[in-house]
Design a protein around this motif. Structure first.
Motif, PDB file in Angstrom:
ATOM      1  N   MET A   1       5.612  -1.598   6.095  1.00 11.68           N
ATOM      2  CA  MET A   1       6.665  -0.813   5.432  1.00 11.68           C
ATOM      3  C   MET A   1       7.399  -1.669   4.403  1.00 11.68           C
ATOM      4  O   MET A   1       7.736  -1.193   3.311  1.00 11.68           O
ATOM      5  CB  MET A   1       7.647  -0.261   6.473  1.00 11.68           C
ATOM      6  N   ASP A   2       7.632  -2.949   4.748  1.00 12.37           N
ATOM      7  CA  ASP A   2       8.266  -3.870   3.786  1.00 12.37           C
ATOM      8  C   ASP A   2       7.406  -3.992   2.533  1.00 12.37           C
ATOM      9  O   ASP A   2       7.906  -4.000   1.414  1.00 12.37           O
ATOM     10  CB  ASP A   2       8.415  -5.286   4.383  1.00 12.37           C
ATOM     11  N   ASP A   3       6.094  -4.116   2.749  1.00 18.65           N
ATOM     12  CA  ASP A   3       5.172  -4.352   1.635  1.00 18.65           C
ATOM     13  C   ASP A   3       5.173  -3.213   0.621  1.00 18.65           C
ATOM     14  O   ASP A   3       4.880  -3.425  -0.548  1.00 18.65           O
ATOM     15  CB  ASP A   3       3.737  -4.563   2.158  1.00 18.65           C
ATOM     16  N   ILE A   4       5.464  -1.982   1.081  1.00 24.66           N
ATOM     17  CA  ILE A   4       5.547  -0.879   0.107  1.00 24.66           C
ATOM     18  C   ILE A   4       7.008  -0.545  -0.211  1.00 24.66           C
ATOM     19  O   ILE A   4       7.341   0.558  -0.661  1.00 24.66           O
ATOM     20  CB  ILE A   4       4.765   0.381   0.560  1.00 24.66           C
ATOM     21  N   ASN A   5       7.881  -1.569   0.013  1.00 20.14           N
ATOM     22  CA  ASN A   5       9.282  -1.506  -0.407  1.00 20.14           C
ATOM     23  C   ASN A   5      10.087  -0.349   0.172  1.00 20.14           C
ATOM     24  O   ASN A   5      10.947   0.220  -0.504  1.00 20.14           O
ATOM     25  CB  ASN A   5       9.385  -1.449  -1.938  1.00 20.14           C
TER      26      ASN A   5
ATOM     27  N   GLU B   1       0.155   6.073   2.868  1.00 21.34           N
ATOM     28  CA  GLU B   1       0.703   4.867   2.219  1.00 21.34           C
ATOM     29  C   GLU B   1       0.897   3.738   3.231  1.00 21.34           C
ATOM     30  O   GLU B   1       0.534   2.589   2.980  1.00 21.34           O
ATOM     31  CB  GLU B   1       2.061   5.189   1.566  1.00 21.34           C
ATOM     32  N   ILE B   2       1.484   4.081   4.383  1.00 28.53           N
ATOM     33  CA  ILE B   2       1.740   3.027   5.375  1.00 28.53           C
ATOM     34  C   ILE B   2       0.407   2.513   5.950  1.00 28.53           C
ATOM     35  O   ILE B   2       0.211   1.321   6.129  1.00 28.53           O
ATOM     36  CB  ILE B   2       2.663   3.543   6.508  1.00 28.53           C
ATOM     37  N   ARG B   3      -0.509   3.439   6.183  1.00 30.35           N
ATOM     38  CA  ARG B   3      -1.815   3.052   6.749  1.00 30.35           C
ATOM     39  C   ARG B   3      -2.546   2.094   5.828  1.00 30.35           C
ATOM     40  O   ARG B   3      -3.079   1.077   6.254  1.00 30.35           O
ATOM     41  CB  ARG B   3      -2.640   4.323   6.978  1.00 30.35           C
TER      42      ARG B   3
ATOM     43  N   GLU C   1      18.631 -12.836   0.823  1.00 26.41           N
ATOM     44  CA  GLU C   1      17.319 -12.462   0.313  1.00 26.41           C
ATOM     45  C   GLU C   1      16.303 -12.674   1.417  1.00 26.41           C
ATOM     46  O   GLU C   1      16.403 -13.630   2.187  1.00 26.41           O
ATOM     47  CB  GLU C   1      16.963 -13.379  -0.869  1.00 26.41           C
ATOM     48  N   LYS C   2      15.310 -11.839   1.462  1.00 26.89           N
ATOM     49  CA  LYS C   2      14.283 -12.003   2.489  1.00 26.89           C
ATOM     50  C   LYS C   2      13.576 -13.340   2.324  1.00 26.89           C
ATOM     51  O   LYS C   2      13.165 -13.718   1.247  1.00 26.89           O
ATOM     52  CB  LYS C   2      13.255 -10.872   2.405  1.00 26.89           C
TER      53      LYS C   2
END
Ligand SMILES: [Zn+2]
Length: 408
Positions: A341-345, A399-401, A68-69
């Motif tokens: 990118m992680d934050d938006i899964n 989204e990434i921005r 798990e992260k």
């Protein structure tokens, strides 16, 4: 045949096909005009699709357990690292590493080309050994123990293999480098790596490439494609839990793949008007991040959803021309973009590829990179050099921005 060494001891009971082989696909391979990129005239050059077929690749340790992260790099304690079976620990400690039940994880033998930016073993060394690494070192570049190309070949065996192989197959010659952080940082939690460690990885890669190229030219190799890349996660070819990058240095001197051929031709056609120097990337709505040294954007022709491209703002041909401040900025930028990118899964299995002009090629080229998140794709999408993506690149960029905002 570990470390790409083929000698009388390890070749004894093998057959010709047990060596790393490079095979050009006859249905997609064409001969290059000898003056196309100012190439050396001594041998035929091709462009097209090719495969490396290397039996030793199958022997590499793989199938590590993902965790798990964790929220902090400090959470990766020795127990956790042991549990994920990190073979590089034995190398960085210079001694064999066992699991608690006595099973060997790694014997610690290696050939180290660069410790940070300092030279250690020679690129064509054939003597793996255990090595002591300085405490202050951040990154080391070593010869891949399970390469797809042969690096040091006994000359008698070489000519006998070359005689026996059918015309369309050849012994794959080259150097496969592996750069790792000295301390353990988990590959899949890429954004946990301190940016100075990622910068040290870039610097070590760059210095190792230059050292290997100089030594290769000394040995009369020329026209050398160099591919630096990161495979992050088991789903995209990363077989180790520790952050690592690789560099493929192809010493066959027989040309380059069709994708690179497309880039080389496109830049040639642009001439003075380099697209990357001039473009606004669709009037900025696809741009994710611009810094003093780099531009990151979602490409208008994605090969996966959320496919990101990036390039140095300066017109440079190769990874090995990057300067310290460009690498430092790149490390910081990649780290925060991965976090965003992680934050938006988005899938944490990702590739980073650097597209560079081969050594010895007289071609104008603006180096650029690709960040490609993993995705399962179907058959038709693989058939031609086209891909099908669902996400509009400007929406992916948006989204990434938005997710990135808090890290800038
Ligand atoms: Zn340019």
């Amino acid at each position: 045949m570990e470390w790409g060494i083929i000698n009388k001891e390890n070749f004894k009971e093998k057959t010709t096909y047990d060596v790393p082989i490079k095979r050009w696909d006859p249905l997609s391979t064409v001969t290059l005009a000898p003056d196309e990129f100012g190439l050396h005239r001594s041998q035929k050059r091709f462009s097209g699709h090719y495969s490396y077929i290397s039996p030793i690749r199958g022997d590499r340790p793989k199938g590590y357990k993902t965790k798990e992260k964790k929220s902090d790099a400090k959470d990766y304690t020795l127990d956790v690292i042991e549990e994920v079976q990190d073979v590089f620990m034995a190398i960085t400690q210079g001694k064999p590493l066992y699991k608690s039940e006595g099973k060997l994880i790694g014997d610690g033998y290696t050939i180290i080309i660069m410790e940070d930016d300092k030279k250690r073993d020679k690129p064509f060394s054939d003597s793996p050994h255990r090595i002591e690494i300085s405490k202050s070192t951040k990154a080391i570049t070593l010869i891949n123990r399970y390469p797809s190309m042969a690096r040091v070949i006994d000359s008698d065996i070489k000519s006998s293999i070359q005689k026996q192989l059918p015309k369309h197959l050849k012994l794959a010659e080259g150097i496969n480098l592996l750069t790792i952080s000295k301390d353990f940082y988990p590959s899949l939690d890429f954004s946990l790596i301190p940016s100075e460690v990622l910068e040290a990885i870039f610097i070590s890669m760059k210095e190792a490439i230059i050292y290997c190229i100089l030594e290769s030219i000394e040995k009369d190799y020329y026209d050398i494609p160099v591919n630096p890349f990161f495979n992050i996660g088991t789903k995209v070819g990363g077989s180790q839990p520790r952050i690592h990058s690789q560099v493929y240095i192809d010493l066959n001197g027989d040309g380059h793949g069709s994708r690179l051929e497309g880039y080389l031709k496109a830049f040639k056609e642009m001439g003075e008007n380099c697209h990357l120097c001039e473009t606004t990337h669709g009037n900025t709505d696809r741009i994710i991040l611009t810094t003093k040294f780099w531009t990151f954007y979602t490409t208008g022709s994605p090969i996966r959803n959320y496919h990101i491209r990036f390039h140095p703002n300066e017109h440079l041909r190769r990874f090995s021309q990057l300067k310290i401040n460009q690498m430092s900025d790149l490390a910081n930028s990649v780290k925060i973009i991965f976090q965003a990118m992680d934050d938006i899964n988005l899938d944490r299995n990702r590739n980073i590829l650097f597209n560079c002009c081969p050594y010895g090629y007289d071609a104008d080229f603006h180096m650029f990179g690709d960040i490609i998140p993993h995705e399962i794709i179907g058959g038709a999408e693989m058939a031609d050099d086209m891909r099908v993506a669902r996400k509009l690149p400007n929406i992916a960029a948006n989204e990434i921005r938005n997710s990135l905002e808090k890290y800038i």
